[in-house]
Motif scaffolding. Structure first.
Motif, mmCIF file in Angstrom:
data_model
loop_
_atom_site.group_PDB
_atom_site.id
_atom_site.type_symbol
_atom_site.label_atom_id
_atom_site.label_comp_id
_atom_site.label_asym_id
_atom_site.label_seq_id
_atom_site.Cartn_x
_atom_site.Cartn_y
_atom_site.Cartn_z
ATOM 1 N N LEU A 41 -21.883 14.173 -0.537
ATOM 2 C CA LEU A 41 -22.505 15.631 -0.140
ATOM 3 C C LEU A 41 -21.595 16.723 -0.277
ATOM 4 C CD1 LEU A 41 -24.722 17.010 1.333
ATOM 5 C CD2 LEU A 41 -23.820 16.759 3.375
ATOM 6 N N ARG A 42 -20.175 16.496 0.018
ATOM 7 C CA ARG A 42 -19.125 17.556 -0.066
ATOM 8 C C ARG A 42 -19.145 17.728 -1.533
ATOM 9 N NH1 ARG A 42 -16.441 14.714 3.543
ATOM 10 N NH2 ARG A 42 -15.158 13.675 1.868
ATOM 11 N N ASP A 51 -15.730 26.452 2.364
ATOM 12 C CA ASP A 51 -14.657 26.966 2.953
ATOM 13 C C ASP A 51 -14.248 26.374 4.118
ATOM 14 O OD1 ASP A 51 -16.476 28.084 4.535
ATOM 15 O OD2 ASP A 51 -16.258 30.047 3.549
ATOM 16 N N THR A 52 -13.282 26.765 4.915
ATOM 17 C CA THR A 52 -12.997 26.086 6.242
ATOM 18 C C THR A 52 -14.056 26.138 7.344
ATOM 19 O OG1 THR A 52 -10.690 26.724 5.797
ATOM 20 C CG2 THR A 52 -11.238 26.192 8.173
ATOM 21 N N MET A 57 -18.844 23.495 9.906
ATOM 22 C CA MET A 57 -20.461 23.316 10.036
ATOM 23 C C MET A 57 -20.948 21.965 9.580
ATOM 24 S SD MET A 57 -21.323 25.963 11.944
ATOM 25 C CE MET A 57 -23.312 25.966 11.983
ATOM 26 N N LEU A 58 -20.412 21.491 8.570
ATOM 27 C CA LEU A 58 -20.633 20.350 8.170
ATOM 28 C C LEU A 58 -20.311 19.297 8.942
ATOM 29 C CD1 LEU A 58 -22.304 18.820 5.628
ATOM 30 C CD2 LEU A 58 -20.004 18.649 4.579
#
Length: 83
Positions: A41-42, A51-52, A57-58
């Motif tokens: 997914l990433r 971003d950070t 959130m993920l």
């Protein structure tokens, strides 16, 4: 597709962003989430999309997801599904 989540917050320098109770996912993201392929997914989102704060959130979605994906009704926008 959407996933129910227990609401969580991500802290930012100016305050806290609350997740809400649902996360929307495209068909490919659903395949990856349902397979538990978080690295995939990433990679699918791409390095410029994480971003950070997006990574936070993920990670929060992964930790707070409740159950599987729910189909959105045809012709309805996400805001109509959340009520």
């Amino acid at each position: 597709m959407s996933y129910a989540v227990d609401e969580f917050g991500v802290d930012y320098p100016g305050g806290t962003f609350l997740s809400g109770d649902r996360f929307l996912a495209c068909p490919r993201c659903r395949e990856l989430v349902d397979a538990g392929d978080w690295k995939g997914l990433r990679d699918w989102i791409g390095p410029n999309g994480l971003d950070t704060s997006s990574r936070a959130m993920l990670f929060g979605f992964k930790a707070h997801r409740r159950g599987g994906a729910v189909e959105l009704a045809a012709q309805a926008g996400p805001e109509e599904q959340l009520s």
